[in-house]
Scaffold this motif. Structure first.
Motif, PDB file in Angstrom:
ATOM      1  N   ARG A   1      45.994  47.409  88.504  1.00  0.00           N
ATOM      2  CA  ARG A   1      45.056  47.128  89.584  1.00  0.00           C
ATOM      3  C   ARG A   1      44.461  45.740  89.398  1.00  0.00           C
ATOM      4  O   ARG A   1      43.735  45.487  88.433  1.00  0.00           O
ATOM      5  N   GLN A   2      44.768  44.816  90.293  1.00  0.00           N
ATOM      6  CA  GLN A   2      44.135  43.493  90.388  1.00  0.00           C
ATOM      7  C   GLN A   2      44.053  42.765  89.042  1.00  0.00           C
ATOM      8  O   GLN A   2      42.992  42.344  88.600  1.00  0.00           O
ATOM      9  N   GLY A   3      45.201  42.615  88.400  1.00  0.00           N
ATOM     10  CA  GLY A   3      45.252  41.840  87.171  1.00  0.00           C
ATOM     11  C   GLY A   3      44.897  42.592  85.909  1.00  0.00           C
ATOM     12  O   GLY A   3      44.838  41.993  84.830  1.00  0.00           O
ATOM     13  N   PHE A   4      44.675  43.885  86.028  1.00  0.00           N
ATOM     14  CA  PHE A   4      44.364  44.709  84.861  1.00  0.00           C
ATOM     15  C   PHE A   4      45.257  45.945  84.856  1.00  0.00           C
ATOM     16  O   PHE A   4      45.734  46.392  85.898  1.00  0.00           O
ATOM     17  N   GLY A   5      45.461  46.479  83.681  1.00  0.00           N
ATOM     18  CA  GLY A   5      46.249  47.694  83.558  1.00  0.00           C
ATOM     19  C   GLY A   5      45.585  48.667  82.610  1.00  0.00           C
ATOM     20  O   GLY A   5      44.945  48.263  81.628  1.00  0.00           O
ATOM     21  N   ARG A   6      45.724  49.939  82.896  1.00  0.00           N
ATOM     22  CA  ARG A   6      45.278  50.992  81.985  1.00  0.00           C
ATOM     23  C   ARG A   6      46.500  51.502  81.241  1.00  0.00           C
ATOM     24  O   ARG A   6      47.524  51.833  81.846  1.00  0.00           O
ATOM     25  N   PHE A   7      46.386  51.571  79.915  1.00  0.00           N
ATOM     26  CA  PHE A   7      47.524  51.911  79.067  1.00  0.00           C
ATOM     27  C   PHE A   7      47.188  53.082  78.154  1.00  0.00           C
ATOM     28  O   PHE A   7      46.036  53.243  77.712  1.00  0.00           O
ATOM     29  N   ARG A   8      48.218  53.867  77.875  1.00  0.00           N
ATOM     30  CA  ARG A   8      48.128  54.910  76.858  1.00  0.00           C
ATOM     31  C   ARG A   8      48.952  54.452  75.658  1.00  0.00           C
ATOM     32  O   ARG A   8      50.105  54.052  75.820  1.00  0.00           O
ATOM     33  N   LEU A   9      48.356  54.489  74.470  1.00  0.00           N
ATOM     34  CA  LEU A   9      49.006  53.967  73.267  1.00  0.00           C
ATOM     35  C   LEU A   9      49.153  55.076  72.229  1.00  0.00           C
ATOM     36  O   LEU A   9      48.212  55.840  71.989  1.00  0.00           O
ATOM     37  N   PHE A  10      50.337  55.133  71.610  1.00  0.00           N
ATOM     38  CA  PHE A  10      50.601  56.136  70.580  1.00  0.00           C
ATOM     39  C   PHE A  10      51.084  55.429  69.312  1.00  0.00           C
ATOM     40  O   PHE A  10      52.273  55.134  69.173  1.00  0.00           O
ATOM     41  N   PRO A  11      50.183  55.119  68.387  1.00  0.00           N
ATOM     42  CA  PRO A  11      50.613  54.472  67.139  1.00  0.00           C
ATOM     43  C   PRO A  11      51.330  55.466  66.235  1.00  0.00           C
ATOM     44  O   PRO A  11      50.861  56.582  66.023  1.00  0.00           O
ATOM     45  N   ARG A  12      52.481  55.064  65.717  1.00  0.00           N
ATOM     46  CA  ARG A  12      53.217  55.899  64.768  1.00  0.00           C
ATOM     47  C   ARG A  12      52.931  55.476  63.331  1.00  0.00           C
ATOM     48  O   ARG A  12      53.303  56.176  62.393  1.00  0.00           O
ATOM     49  N   THR A  13      52.294  54.329  63.172  1.00  0.00           N
ATOM     50  CA  THR A  13      51.847  53.840  61.872  1.00  0.00           C
ATOM     51  C   THR A  13      50.400  53.386  62.028  1.00  0.00           C
ATOM     52  O   THR A  13      49.867  53.382  63.145  1.00  0.00           O
ATOM     53  N   GLY A  14      49.774  52.977  60.936  1.00  0.00           N
ATOM     54  CA  GLY A  14      48.350  52.664  60.991  1.00  0.00           C
ATOM     55  C   GLY A  14      47.969  51.331  60.400  1.00  0.00           C
ATOM     56  O   GLY A  14      47.054  51.244  59.586  1.00  0.00           O
ATOM     57  N   ARG A  15      48.659  50.271  60.792  1.00  0.00           N
ATOM     58  CA  ARG A  15      48.332  48.938  60.285  1.00  0.00           C
ATOM     59  C   ARG A  15      47.041  48.407  60.926  1.00  0.00           C
ATOM     60  O   ARG A  15      46.703  48.750  62.063  1.00  0.00           O
ATOM     61  N   LYS A  16      46.348  47.560  60.180  1.00  0.00           N
ATOM     62  CA  LYS A  16      45.137  46.940  60.692  1.00  0.00           C
ATOM     63  C   LYS A  16      45.448  46.132  61.957  1.00  0.00           C
ATOM     64  O   LYS A  16      46.403  45.371  61.997  1.00  0.00           O
TER      65      LYS A  16
ATOM     66  N   ALA B   1      45.315  65.169  67.238  1.00  0.00           N
ATOM     67  CA  ALA B   1      45.900  66.511  67.235  1.00  0.00           C
ATOM     68  C   ALA B   1      46.730  66.694  65.970  1.00  0.00           C
ATOM     69  O   ALA B   1      47.469  65.788  65.573  1.00  0.00           O
ATOM     70  N   PHE B   2      46.614  67.873  65.355  1.00  0.00           N
ATOM     71  CA  PHE B   2      47.358  68.140  64.117  1.00  0.00           C
ATOM     72  C   PHE B   2      47.294  69.632  63.809  1.00  0.00           C
ATOM     73  O   PHE B   2      46.508  70.388  64.407  1.00  0.00           O
TER      74      PHE B   2
ATOM     75  N   TYR C   1      43.814  66.511  54.003  1.00  0.00           N
ATOM     76  CA  TYR C   1      43.672  65.814  55.285  1.00  0.00           C
ATOM     77  C   TYR C   1      44.175  64.371  55.201  1.00  0.00           C
ATOM     78  O   TYR C   1      44.751  63.856  56.173  1.00  0.00           O
ATOM     79  N   HIS C   2      43.984  63.732  54.058  1.00  0.00           N
ATOM     80  CA  HIS C   2      44.563  62.398  53.874  1.00  0.00           C
ATOM     81  C   HIS C   2      46.084  62.450  54.035  1.00  0.00           C
ATOM     82  O   HIS C   2      46.697  61.562  54.641  1.00  0.00           O
ATOM     83  N   ARG C   3      46.682  63.490  53.500  1.00  0.00           N
ATOM     84  CA  ARG C   3      48.140  63.613  53.533  1.00  0.00           C
ATOM     85  C   ARG C   3      48.666  63.703  54.972  1.00  0.00           C
ATOM     86  O   ARG C   3      49.750  63.201  55.281  1.00  0.00           O
ATOM     87  N   LEU C   4      47.909  64.328  55.856  1.00  0.00           N
ATOM     88  CA  LEU C   4      48.330  64.409  57.258  1.00  0.00           C
ATOM     89  C   LEU C   4      48.555  63.020  57.850  1.00  0.00           C
ATOM     90  O   LEU C   4      49.556  62.769  58.536  1.00  0.00           O
ATOM     91  N   PHE C   5      47.634  62.109  57.584  1.00  0.00           N
ATOM     92  CA  PHE C   5      47.751  60.751  58.112  1.00  0.00           C
ATOM     93  C   PHE C   5      48.838  59.976  57.383  1.00  0.00           C
ATOM     94  O   PHE C   5      49.623  59.250  58.006  1.00  0.00           O
ATOM     95  N   ALA C   6      48.904  60.136  56.057  1.00  0.00           N
ATOM     96  CA  ALA C   6      49.907  59.407  55.275  1.00  0.00           C
ATOM     97  C   ALA C   6      51.321  59.802  55.666  1.00  0.00           C
ATOM     98  O   ALA C   6      52.236  58.968  55.663  1.00  0.00           O
ATOM     99  N   GLU C   7      51.525  61.048  56.040  1.00  0.00           N
ATOM    100  CA  GLU C   7      52.860  61.539  56.394  1.00  0.00           C
ATOM    101  C   GLU C   7      53.119  61.506  57.890  1.00  0.00           C
ATOM    102  O   GLU C   7      54.143  62.010  58.360  1.00  0.00           O
ATOM    103  N   GLY C   8      52.214  60.919  58.662  1.00  0.00           N
ATOM    104  CA  GLY C   8      52.419  60.781  60.103  1.00  0.00           C
ATOM    105  C   GLY C   8      52.383  62.090  60.860  1.00  0.00           C
ATOM    106  O   GLY C   8      53.029  62.237  61.902  1.00  0.00           O
ATOM    107  N   LYS C   9      51.587  63.052  60.384  1.00  0.00           N
ATOM    108  CA  LYS C   9      51.541  64.369  61.014  1.00  0.00           C
ATOM    109  C   LYS C   9      50.346  64.542  61.945  1.00  0.00           C
ATOM    110  O   LYS C   9      50.061  65.656  62.386  1.00  0.00           O
ATOM    111  N   VAL C  10      49.653  63.445  62.235  1.00  0.00           N
ATOM    112  CA  VAL C  10      48.550  63.475  63.185  1.00  0.00           C
ATOM    113  C   VAL C  10      48.978  62.738  64.446  1.00  0.00           C
ATOM    114  O   VAL C  10      49.406  61.582  64.380  1.00  0.00           O
TER     115      VAL C  10
END
Length: 292
Positions: A219-234, A275-276, A157-166
């Motif tokens: 909406r009125q100075g705010f936005g709702r966003f969907r984010l998809f990180p391809r890497t996992g930096r702090k 998802a993976f 399971y660690h490998r899934l994250f390390a290889e970007g498969k999640v």
């Protein structure tokens, strides 16, 4: 000296070395090895069977010193902030546990957050001794965290994250005070530790942080966003949102450090979806946070 009011951390391990003139007992060695810890504290730990040895026995004050044996004990933290919300188990089988982490709860013990950490709370509530997180979320971020139940499966399971498969999807509510001229961003840059030490910053150099950002609603100075990180930096998502002029609501670090005030909302960032393809079964897995 009772230690029940103290908060116990994960077990620490101490290997007993070989000496030409070893102390008569392990207890005496502990007193000499840790002079900053009051003898009464060690005596209380021993009397409550909180110190064990690698041969499966419980330490006694008269247990003879034996080199090559390991001693397991727990440090104590005098107090820590109470958890404001409990984690929720989203899914569990024989191999994995998927949990919704609340805002403000660290994944693993850190500083004064021991019993409050997600890992410790889950170990206590599930009784699973080999439970281990496969990735991290910032303490301020809420949402899904994947745990491996079996020690033998951790590497898969660690490998899934390390290889970007999640596939990871986050939702964020952010400030949009300036005009927004696009609805999609591809952010690719280099991030390193900044100043102070707990912040991250964008620097020149080969990219190590990649995020896809999609604006869902304004909406009125705010936005709702969907984010998809391809890497996992702090702090990657927090820094990238601030870099496009849309800092996340409730973020005390970006774009500038500001003091938290009573009534401020928690960081409005949620790890919504994981998802993976399961490396053990080959099945397609997809989990959605209950916070949504």
């Amino acid at each position: 000296m009772p230690i029940s009011p103290m908060i116990q951390t994960r077990p620490s391990r101490l290997y007993l070395p070989k000496f030409d003139a070893a102390p008569p007992t392990i207890f005496e060695y502990l007193l000499a090895r840790f002079p900053q810890v009051d003898a009464a504290i060690w005596r209380a730990r021993v009397s409550q069977d909180l110190v064990t040895l690698s041969d499966g026995t419980t330490l006694r004050e008269d247990s003879p010193y034996r080199h090559g044996v390991s001693v397991f004990y727990r440090k104590e933290v005098a107090s820590e902030p109470p958890a404001l919300e409990e984690p929720r188990i989203v899914y569990r089988d024989d191999d994995i546990l998927v949990v919704d982490k609340p805002h403000g709860m660290p994944v693993t013990p850190s500083g004064q957050h021991v019993e409050r950490s997600l890992f410790v709370r889950l170990q206590r509530s599930t009784g699973l001794p080999d439970l281990a997180p496969m990735h991290r979320l910032d303490r301020e971020t809420a949402g899904l965290v994947l745990f491996a139940i079996q020690q033998a499966a951790r590497a898969d399971y660690h490998r899934l994250f390390a290889e970007g498969k999640v596939e990871r999807e986050y939702l964020a509510l952010a400030h949009t005070t300036s005009p927004v001229e696009t609805t999609h961003w591809h952010i690719e840059n280099r991030m390193e530790r900044g100043e102070p030490w707990f912040r991250q910053r964008i620097v020149e150099g080969p990219a190590n942080a990649i995020t896809e950002i999609e604006l869902i609603e304004l909406r009125q100075g705010f936005g709702r966003f969907r984010l998809f990180p391809r890497t996992g930096r702090k702090h990657q998502l927090r820094v990238h949102m601030a870099s496009i002029g849309c800092p996340i609501v409730g973020d005390p670090f970006y774009p500038i450090i500001r003091e938290k005030r009573e009534g401020d909302p928690p960081l409005q960032l949620i790890a919504r979806r994981l998802a993976f393809i399961d490396p053990l079964t080959g099945a397609a897995r997809s989990f959605i946070s209950k916070f949504i």
